[in-house]
Design an enzyme around this catalytic site. Sequence first.
Site, PDB file in Angstrom:
ATOM      1  CG  HIS A   1      41.903 -28.825 -47.909  1.00  0.00           C
ATOM      2  ND1 HIS A   1      43.201 -28.456 -48.205  1.00  0.00           N
ATOM      3  CD2 HIS A   1      41.106 -27.878 -48.474  1.00  0.00           C
ATOM      4  CE1 HIS A   1      43.182 -27.327 -48.904  1.00  0.00           C
ATOM      5  NE2 HIS A   1      41.932 -26.957 -49.088  1.00  0.00           N
TER       6      HIS A   1
ATOM      7  CG  ASP B   1      42.202 -25.224 -54.244  1.00  0.00           C
ATOM      8  OD1 ASP B   1      40.987 -25.334 -54.457  1.00  0.00           O
ATOM      9  OD2 ASP B   1      42.668 -24.557 -53.295  1.00  0.00           O
TER      10      ASP B   1
ATOM     11  CG  HIS C   1      43.336 -22.748 -50.037  1.00  0.00           C
ATOM     12  ND1 HIS C   1      42.176 -22.470 -50.728  1.00  0.00           N
ATOM     13  CD2 HIS C   1      43.589 -21.677 -49.255  1.00  0.00           C
ATOM     14  CE1 HIS C   1      41.734 -21.272 -50.366  1.00  0.00           C
ATOM     15  NE2 HIS C   1      42.569 -20.766 -49.475  1.00  0.00           N
TER      16      HIS C   1
ATOM     17  CG  ASP D   1      40.921 -21.571 -54.648  1.00  0.00           C
ATOM     18  OD1 ASP D   1      41.696 -22.061 -55.491  1.00  0.00           O
ATOM     19  OD2 ASP D   1      40.704 -22.105 -53.535  1.00  0.00           O
TER      20      ASP D   1
HETATM   21 ZN   LIG Z   1      41.181 -23.637 -52.332  1.00  0.00          ZN
END
Ligand SMILES: [Zn+2]
Length: 319
Positions: A146, A183, A185, A276
């Site tokens: 990120h 991931d 996200h 996740d």
């Molecule tokens: Zn994540």
Amino acid sequence: MMAENNKDANRPISKTGLVYEEKLTRHYCAWNTSYTEKPERIQECYSRIQQLGLVERCVDVPVRPARDEEILLCHSKKHIDLLKETHFMTTEQLGNFSRSYDYVYFHKTVEENARLALGGAIDLVEQVVTGKLQNGMAVIRPPGHHAMSEEYSGYCYYNNVAVAAKTAMEKHGLQRVLILDWDVHHGQGTQFAFYDDPSVLFVSIHRYEHGMEWPYLRESDYDYIGEGRGRGFNFNIPLNETGCDNSDYLSIFFNLLLPVAYEFQPELVLVSAGFDSAIGCPEGEMSVAPACFAHFVQLLKPLAAGKLVLLLEVSTARA
Ligand SMILES: [Zn+2]
């Protein structure tokens, strides 16, 4: 005997590197214990690797502080200098500073840990690129995907996968790197780092829910495909429902990811490996069985002559 030795020397190297360092558990959020990015994440991961007897089968790749000139491949000097300052802040100052960012906390050891994690990731990737290792996994924190050029985000400070990919290209002359971000996200930091770059095929499979899932960016949708010479080399696979399971993810692999990856013919495959999307992760709300991740790895191994490196992003530790 001599002939045997020579035969061994000529045998193709097929070793797996593993990066782990207890020091990377030092940083935590002093004022909010509900954050999922906590020290236990990597401790639990590593102890499971130990229990399974896998540590002895891997080559230890030590961490080391990444150098400024390496971090500068993807981040500004201001970004580096600001993080250095956090080492000298009081807890109250760290808390106040954190409020300027989205899902980020600072701790006096975070700058050093971010450098160590990144240095380990770079060395692991370089050893795979140069053939000293066949493949590897970095069980590191802080995560990286990120982190943007000049913005800390989502518990990430330096973008490990992006800097490692840049190092492989600039120092070792690689021309095609596939970065898969599984991931749950969106790896928006990695997307932005290579958005106009055709030498990196970035594929991200992530929760989107029509823009209602973090990081709430329009740029996480499927129609953000890269720009300029990089047009067509950014490939978002936004998931608009939770509860996706093995068959959904394998379907994405077989029908979307692998055809594009084979056409691209990468020389190196890097994975932003957050777990996740696994069953039971309260953040991800997906239903991928742990064993399915092994299938993902097996499906990627035929690419890039098996030069494959997984870098841990975020997965939630048990409470
Ligand atoms: Zn994540």
